[in-house]
Design a protein around this motif. Structure first.
Motif, PDB file in Angstrom:
ATOM      1  N   TRP A 273       0.644  -1.287  -0.068  1.00  0.00           N
ATOM      2  CA  TRP A 273      -0.052   0.016  -0.081  1.00  0.00           C
ATOM      3  C   TRP A 273       0.931   1.212  -0.023  1.00  0.00           C
ATOM      4  CZ3 TRP A 273      -4.658   0.886  -1.555  1.00  0.00           C
ATOM      5  CH2 TRP A 273      -5.460  -0.121  -1.539  1.00  0.00           C
ATOM      6  N   LEU A 274       1.748   1.247   0.953  1.00  0.00           N
ATOM      7  CA  LEU A 274       2.725   2.355   0.719  1.00  0.00           C
ATOM      8  C   LEU A 274       3.478   2.592  -0.506  1.00  0.00           C
ATOM      9  CD1 LEU A 274       4.492   1.712   4.487  1.00  0.00           C
ATOM     10  CD2 LEU A 274       2.863   3.564   3.857  1.00  0.00           C
ATOM     11  N   ILE A 275       3.859   1.637  -1.194  1.00  0.00           N
ATOM     12  CA  ILE A 275       4.796   1.881  -2.186  1.00  0.00           C
ATOM     13  C   ILE A 275       3.800   2.023  -3.545  1.00  0.00           C
ATOM     14  CG2 ILE A 275       6.127   0.352  -4.315  1.00  0.00           C
ATOM     15  CD1 ILE A 275       7.499   1.297  -1.277  1.00  0.00           C
ATOM     16  N   GLN A 276       2.620   1.424  -3.515  1.00  0.00           N
ATOM     17  CA  GLN A 276       1.333   1.909  -4.451  1.00  0.00           C
ATOM     18  C   GLN A 276       1.089   3.262  -4.267  1.00  0.00           C
ATOM     19  OE1 GLN A 276      -1.923  -0.930  -5.889  1.00  0.00           O
ATOM     20  NE2 GLN A 276      -3.093   0.797  -4.745  1.00  0.00           N
ATOM     21  N   THR A 277       1.018   3.698  -3.197  1.00  0.00           N
ATOM     22  CA  THR A 277       0.546   5.215  -2.725  1.00  0.00           C
ATOM     23  C   THR A 277       1.609   6.231  -3.377  1.00  0.00           C
ATOM     24  OG1 THR A 277      -1.058   4.508  -0.925  1.00  0.00           O
ATOM     25  CG2 THR A 277      -0.496   6.900  -1.097  1.00  0.00           C
ATOM     26  N   LEU A 278       2.769   5.742  -3.136  1.00  0.00           N
ATOM     27  CA  LEU A 278       3.918   6.788  -3.290  1.00  0.00           C
ATOM     28  C   LEU A 278       3.998   6.905  -4.984  1.00  0.00           C
ATOM     29  CD1 LEU A 278       6.276   8.491  -2.678  1.00  0.00           C
ATOM     30  CD2 LEU A 278       7.734   6.258  -2.768  1.00  0.00           C
ATOM     31  N   ALA A 279       3.666   5.622  -5.600  1.00  0.00           N
ATOM     32  CA  ALA A 279       3.718   5.385  -7.114  1.00  0.00           C
ATOM     33  C   ALA A 279       2.725   6.427  -7.687  1.00  0.00           C
ATOM     34  CB  ALA A 279       3.790   4.152  -7.598  1.00  0.00           C
ATOM     35  N   ILE A 280       1.524   6.260  -7.136  1.00  0.00           N
ATOM     36  CA  ILE A 280       0.300   7.155  -7.633  1.00  0.00           C
ATOM     37  C   ILE A 280       0.600   8.525  -7.409  1.00  0.00           C
ATOM     38  CG2 ILE A 280      -2.063   7.545  -7.290  1.00  0.00           C
ATOM     39  CD1 ILE A 280      -2.558   4.635  -6.789  1.00  0.00           C
ATOM     40  N   GLY A 281       0.984   8.928  -6.288  1.00  0.00           N
ATOM     41  CA  GLY A 281       1.319  10.502  -6.140  1.00  0.00           C
ATOM     42  C   GLY A 281       2.356  10.582  -7.070  1.00  0.00           C
ATOM     43  N   LEU A 282       3.414  10.026  -7.257  1.00  0.00           N
ATOM     44  CA  LEU A 282       4.233  10.483  -8.050  1.00  0.00           C
ATOM     45  C   LEU A 282       4.133  10.753  -9.450  1.00  0.00           C
ATOM     46  CD1 LEU A 282       7.711  10.873  -8.295  1.00  0.00           C
ATOM     47  CD2 LEU A 282       7.703   8.474  -9.162  1.00  0.00           C
ATOM     48  N   VAL A 283       3.179   9.860  -9.884  1.00  0.00           N
ATOM     49  CA  VAL A 283       2.762   9.969 -11.277  1.00  0.00           C
ATOM     50  C   VAL A 283       1.888  11.160 -11.299  1.00  0.00           C
ATOM     51  CG1 VAL A 283       1.563   9.157 -13.047  1.00  0.00           C
ATOM     52  CG2 VAL A 283       2.972   7.710 -12.098  1.00  0.00           C
ATOM     53  N   LEU A 284       1.010  11.340 -10.594  1.00  0.00           N
ATOM     54  CA  LEU A 284       0.018  12.416 -10.605  1.00  0.00           C
ATOM     55  C   LEU A 284       0.760  13.787 -10.410  1.00  0.00           C
ATOM     56  CD1 LEU A 284      -3.303  10.986  -8.675  1.00  0.00           C
ATOM     57  CD2 LEU A 284      -3.036  11.252 -11.224  1.00  0.00           C
ATOM     58  N   GLY A 285       1.475  13.966  -9.320  1.00  0.00           N
ATOM     59  CA  GLY A 285       2.215  15.096  -9.012  1.00  0.00           C
ATOM     60  C   GLY A 285       3.189  15.440 -10.146  1.00  0.00           C
ATOM     61  N   ILE A 286       3.859  14.488 -10.711  1.00  0.00           N
ATOM     62  CA  ILE A 286       4.801  14.741 -11.970  1.00  0.00           C
ATOM     63  C   ILE A 286       3.846  15.402 -13.199  1.00  0.00           C
ATOM     64  CG2 ILE A 286       6.511  14.104 -13.749  1.00  0.00           C
ATOM     65  CD1 ILE A 286       7.746  14.692 -10.783  1.00  0.00           C
ATOM     66  N   GLU A 287       2.762  14.607 -13.170  1.00  0.00           N
ATOM     67  CA  GLU A 287       1.756  15.080 -14.482  1.00  0.00           C
ATOM     68  C   GLU A 287       1.368  16.529 -14.031  1.00  0.00           C
ATOM     69  OE1 GLU A 287       0.372  15.460 -17.746  1.00  0.00           O
ATOM     70  OE2 GLU A 287       1.004  13.153 -17.531  1.00  0.00           O
ATOM     71  N   GLY A 288       1.149  16.839 -12.883  1.00  0.00           N
ATOM     72  CA  GLY A 288       0.573  18.427 -12.422  1.00  0.00           C
ATOM     73  C   GLY A 288       1.905  19.140 -12.961  1.00  0.00           C
ATOM     74  N   ILE A 289       2.802  18.833 -12.661  1.00  0.00           N
ATOM     75  CA  ILE A 289       4.096  19.804 -12.886  1.00  0.00           C
ATOM     76  C   ILE A 289       4.126  19.980 -14.490  1.00  0.00           C
ATOM     77  CG2 ILE A 289       6.478  20.146 -12.734  1.00  0.00           C
ATOM     78  CD1 ILE A 289       6.335  18.990  -9.761  1.00  0.00           C
ATOM     79  N   ASN A 290       4.153  18.870 -15.014  1.00  0.00           N
ATOM     80  CA  ASN A 290       4.036  18.736 -16.493  1.00  0.00           C
ATOM     81  C   ASN A 290       3.107  19.786 -17.238  1.00  0.00           C
ATOM     82  OD1 ASN A 290       4.942  18.131 -19.463  1.00  0.00           O
ATOM     83  ND2 ASN A 290       2.962  16.869 -18.939  1.00  0.00           N
ATOM     84  N   THR A 291       2.043  19.644 -16.586  1.00  0.00           N
ATOM     85  CA  THR A 291       0.793  20.691 -17.104  1.00  0.00           C
ATOM     86  C   THR A 291       1.157  22.003 -16.784  1.00  0.00           C
ATOM     87  OG1 THR A 291      -0.725  18.685 -16.631  1.00  0.00           O
ATOM     88  CG2 THR A 291      -1.681  21.048 -16.839  1.00  0.00           C
ATOM     89  N   ALA A 292       1.778  22.382 -15.670  1.00  0.00           N
ATOM     90  CA  ALA A 292       1.978  23.713 -15.478  1.00  0.00           C
ATOM     91  C   ALA A 292       3.056  24.177 -16.182  1.00  0.00           C
ATOM     92  CB  ALA A 292       2.540  23.794 -13.859  1.00  0.00           C
ATOM     93  N   VAL A 293       4.092  23.541 -16.578  1.00  0.00           N
ATOM     94  CA  VAL A 293       5.100  23.826 -17.391  1.00  0.00           C
ATOM     95  C   VAL A 293       4.606  24.197 -19.001  1.00  0.00           C
ATOM     96  CG1 VAL A 293       7.070  23.002 -18.640  1.00  0.00           C
ATOM     97  CG2 VAL A 293       7.100  22.815 -16.252  1.00  0.00           C
ATOM     98  N   GLU A 294       3.810  23.196 -19.377  1.00  0.00           N
ATOM     99  CA  GLU A 294       3.050  23.438 -20.581  1.00  0.00           C
ATOM    100  C   GLU A 294       2.159  24.687 -20.700  1.00  0.00           C
ATOM    101  OE1 GLU A 294       1.089  19.722 -21.828  1.00  0.00           O
ATOM    102  OE2 GLU A 294       2.863  18.940 -22.039  1.00  0.00           O
ATOM    103  N   LYS A 295       1.605  24.956 -19.650  1.00  0.00           N
ATOM    104  CA  LYS A 295       0.666  26.199 -19.637  1.00  0.00           C
ATOM    105  C   LYS A 295       1.509  27.333 -19.440  1.00  0.00           C
ATOM    106  CE  LYS A 295      -3.389  23.936 -19.253  1.00  0.00           C
ATOM    107  NZ  LYS A 295      -4.360  23.835 -20.168  1.00  0.00           N
ATOM    108  N   VAL A 296       2.374  27.276 -18.863  1.00  0.00           N
ATOM    109  CA  VAL A 296       3.396  28.498 -18.709  1.00  0.00           C
ATOM    110  C   VAL A 296       4.109  28.658 -19.978  1.00  0.00           C
ATOM    111  CG1 VAL A 296       5.414  29.414 -17.772  1.00  0.00           C
ATOM    112  CG2 VAL A 296       3.830  28.511 -16.430  1.00  0.00           C
TER     113      VAL A 296
END
Length: 123
Positions: A58-81
């Motif tokens: 559960w810990l590793i899965q939660t970390l993996a999900i958070g990592l992907v969603l977090g990096i995707e959020g940063i990617n979206t922000a970079v693209e918007k800027v």
């Protein structure tokens, strides 16, 4: 209207959490890649309950999900800027956006490896 910084610790943190929550809702409700990834995350959480994965999994899965969603959020922000600064196609802007998308790719590949290690033995 001028920006006024909140000088008290507690109310400032509550406002920050509110802005972060508002941003997460905007991200999930407006970006198709995040919608797909959030749907996959929900399915993986359901799978976690179904296969009764361990505490560590559960810990590793939660970390993996958070990592992907977090990096995707940063990617979206970079693209918007980048689009805001230079709306027309520009080779350097394209390069920056490609690198940002590459970071999402690395996170997604790591997450796929993690989910494979967790779920393939259980299937």
């Amino acid at each position: 209207m001028e920006f006024e910084r909140d000088k008290t610790f507690l109310t400032g943190r509550f406002k920050s959490v509110g802005f972060a929550f508002k941003g997460a809702i905007k991200l999930i409700s407006t970006e198709h890649s995040i919608m797909v990834q959030t749907s996959a995350a929900v399915l993986l959480v359901i799978a976690g309950f179904y296969f009764d994965i361990s505490h560590e999994e559960w810990l590793i899965q939660t970390l993996a999900i958070g990592l992907v969603l977090g990096i995707e959020g940063i990617n979206t922000a970079v693209e918007k800027v980048a689009d805001f600064i230079h709306p027309e196609f520009h080779e350097r802007i394209g390069f920056i956006k490609d690198i940002s998308a590459g970071a999402v790719f690395f996170a997604a590949m790591a997450a796929i490896a993690i989910f494979s290690i967790i779920y393939i033995p259980k299937i």
